[in-house]
Design an enzyme around this catalytic site. Structure first.
Site, mmCIF file in Angstrom:
data_model
loop_
_atom_site.group_PDB
_atom_site.id
_atom_site.type_symbol
_atom_site.label_atom_id
_atom_site.label_comp_id
_atom_site.label_asym_id
_atom_site.label_seq_id
_atom_site.Cartn_x
_atom_site.Cartn_y
_atom_site.Cartn_z
ATOM 1 N N TRP A 141 0.842 -1.206 0.000
ATOM 2 C CA TRP A 141 0.000 0.000 0.000
ATOM 3 C C TRP A 141 0.873 1.251 0.000
ATOM 4 O O TRP A 141 0.538 2.248 -0.625
ATOM 5 C CB TRP A 141 -0.910 0.009 1.236
ATOM 6 C CG TRP A 141 -1.810 1.203 1.315
ATOM 7 C CD1 TRP A 141 -3.052 1.338 0.766
ATOM 8 C CD2 TRP A 141 -1.538 2.446 1.981
ATOM 9 N NE1 TRP A 141 -3.575 2.583 1.050
ATOM 10 C CE2 TRP A 141 -2.660 3.296 1.791
ATOM 11 C CE3 TRP A 141 -0.455 2.929 2.709
ATOM 12 C CZ2 TRP A 141 -2.730 4.575 2.313
ATOM 13 C CZ3 TRP A 141 -0.527 4.216 3.225
ATOM 14 C CH2 TRP A 141 -1.652 5.022 3.030
ATOM 15 N N HIS A 142 2.013 1.171 0.673
ATOM 16 C CA HIS A 142 2.894 2.331 0.768
ATOM 17 C C HIS A 142 3.680 2.578 -0.508
ATOM 18 O O HIS A 142 4.171 3.696 -0.715
ATOM 19 C CB HIS A 142 3.855 2.174 1.955
ATOM 20 C CG HIS A 142 3.206 2.409 3.280
ATOM 21 N ND1 HIS A 142 2.533 1.419 3.965
ATOM 22 C CD2 HIS A 142 3.124 3.524 4.050
ATOM 23 C CE1 HIS A 142 2.054 1.914 5.094
ATOM 24 N NE2 HIS A 142 2.402 3.191 5.172
ATOM 25 N N GLY A 143 3.834 1.575 -1.348
ATOM 26 C CA GLY A 143 4.558 1.808 -2.588
ATOM 27 C C GLY A 143 4.784 0.540 -3.376
ATOM 28 O O GLY A 143 4.857 -0.559 -2.816
ATOM 29 N N PHE B 69 2.406 8.352 -1.480
ATOM 30 C CA PHE B 69 1.716 7.084 -1.281
ATOM 31 C C PHE B 69 0.238 7.175 -1.657
ATOM 32 O O PHE B 69 -0.444 6.201 -1.600
ATOM 33 C CB PHE B 69 1.863 6.632 0.179
ATOM 34 C CG PHE B 69 3.293 6.615 0.635
ATOM 35 C CD1 PHE B 69 4.260 5.987 -0.123
ATOM 36 C CD2 PHE B 69 3.674 7.266 1.794
ATOM 37 C CE1 PHE B 69 5.574 5.979 0.281
ATOM 38 C CE2 PHE B 69 4.985 7.265 2.212
ATOM 39 C CZ PHE B 69 5.943 6.627 1.445
#
Length: 462
Positions: free
Chosen positions: A318-320, A462
């Site tokens: 989800w963050h990258g 993000f």
């Protein structure tokens, strides 16, 4: 548009608030929606159309889910989830997946799109999905009208980088809210404190991190590598906590209660506790909409470990879209699985050991988060334990110089990582000297912004 920009502070916000405060209450949602689209459109003039289309489609989906029978509602829900996560995949993960596929099969079998990531797409996608799932579960007492839903999705205080708000948390205020002078005043104070955390702490300590990284990830002594890790740990915390406080303060000014997103995570005694205190609304989302539906911890230890694996794989990604984020998520999965076996409770019963455990581990995990190149990441982690694959450029002499230059800033960051400053503020916030202190923080922050210091928000990507 950045909260910590002259355009926002002295152009957008004053004009918006004048209109918002003095217009009749029944038109405030329209003003909020219009202002939020303008706020987003300044930074994303093309992707604002994607946002508008997403609002239209998902409002219709939510309406159908609430009106149809369970079987048909499930079909609508599945189709809407495919659209929302599909758009997130195309913009955020397509090139990453295509790169892996093409490398495995030796050739460009799948085209790389090189699309610019729309600002805030991960955050507003999760908000929309939470609304749809709550509609399907019957958790919402009544469906939102179109303007309220659109204002909920686009609300500029938290549109770009959260906190992730559930519709039920703002539903009553969407229908009617009174703007009190005291709420506006307290909101401004909270916003100013958040601005100070971002500009006076995060930006300044981030300069040290950037300086050390410019020397090369493999060219640092162990002391310099740890100094950089602590600097980045403070930078990302005060950057994101500062943004969240600004969002909460703006919410107060607009008549909303935006949920708390941080609760002094660096004073934790275990990694489990750390994640109960860090990015609270994201953890809540994964727990409520993924971990518990998968079975949580109700179906035995092995099933719980599997559920943690799924949650933390997706939390990392989800963050990258990068291998380092996947590794970051897997690192926390392993640590949390070990703690669930009983190690976590033991740590939380041993105060000093627990704090040392968190203080040493969290900066190392932030290095996995911050350094996207896997070779550089390996070099940096080796440096932290005293293994050097190249000549040391930043050694003891430079470390001492940086300690003299940034020592007071490190002390300020350590103090502000505890609960003490905010407890002191809450106790004295109505006193004249507290007001003066907040004004000083705001003025110093504006001075730094005008001086052109490094000013991006880390979580915008993000």
């Amino acid at each position: 548009m950045l909260f910590s920009s002259i355009e926002f502070l002295f152009r957008f916000l004053p004009v918006f608030m004048l209109i918002y405060l003095f217009i009749p209450g029944k038109y405030r949602n329209i003003v909020l929606l219009s202002g939020s689209l303008l706020f987003y459109g300044v930074g994303e003039p093309y992707y604002v159309l994607l946002l508008i289309f997403s609002i239209l489609l998902n409002y219709g989906a939510g309406k159908l889910i609430l009106e149809k029978e369970k079987k048909n509602a499930k079909t609508v829900l599945i189709l809407s989830l495919i659209y929302n996560f599909g758009m997130l995949f195309v913009f955020k993960y397509w090139d990453f997946a295509a790169g892996i596929f093409n490398s495995l099969f030796a050739g460009e079998k799948i085209p790389v799109l090189t699309l610019t990531l729309p600002l805030g797409i991960s955050f507003y996608t999760f908000q929309i999905v939470s609304y749809l799932l709550d509609c399907y579960r019957g958790k919402l007492k009544e469906k939102a009208d179109f303007v309220s839903f659109a204002a909920y999705v686009t609300m500029f205080p938290q549109l770009i980088a959260g906190p992730i708000v559930k519709y039920e948390e703002v539903a009553e205020r969407m229908k009617e809210r009174k703007i009190r002078e005291k709420s506006v005043e307290n909101g401004l104070k909270l916003f100013s404190i958040g601005l100070g955390l971002k500009v006076l702490l995060a930006n300044q300590i981030g300069t040290l991190w950037n300086t050390l990284m410019s020397a090369g990830a493999g060219n640092l002594s162990a002391a310099a590598a740890w100094m950089g890790a602590f600097a980045y740990s403070f930078q990302i915390y005060f950057d994101f906590w500062g943004y969240s406080l600004m969002a909460k303060g703006l919410g107060k000014m607009l008549g909303f209660r935006i949920p708390r997103n941080f609760n002094n995570p660096y004073i934790s005694q275990s990694i489990s506790e750390f994640w109960r205190r860090w990015h609270i609304t994201l953890g809540r989302w994964f727990k409520e909409y993924l971990y518990i539906p998968l079975g949580g911890n109700r179906k035995g230890f092995l099933r719980m470990v599997f559920n943690l694996f799924v949650v933390w794989t997706l939390t990392g990604l989800w963050h990258g879209a990068s291998f380092n984020f996947a590794l970051w998520g897997m690192t926390f999965f392993v640590l949390l699985a070990i703690e669930k076996k009983g190690f976590g409770k033991w740590l939380e019963s041993k105060k000093i050991i627990g704090h040392l455990y968190v203080i040493l581990l969290i900066p190392m995990t932030w290095m996995i988060f911050a350094i996207t190149d896997m070779r550089q990441l390996l070099n940096y982690l080796q440096n932290m334990i005293g293994i050097h694959s190249s000549d040391v450029i930043v050694g003891s002499e430079q470390v001492l110089r940086y300690l003299k230059e940034y020592g007071l800033l490190f002390i300020a960051c350590i103090l502000c990582s505890t609960s003490w400053p905010m407890e002191l503020y809450r106790k004295h916030k109505q006193k004249w000297y507290a007001v003066v202190a907040v004004i000083v923080i705001f003025c110093l922050s504006v001075y730094e912004i005008m001086a052109g210091s490094n000013n991006p928000f880390l979580y915008f990507r993000f």
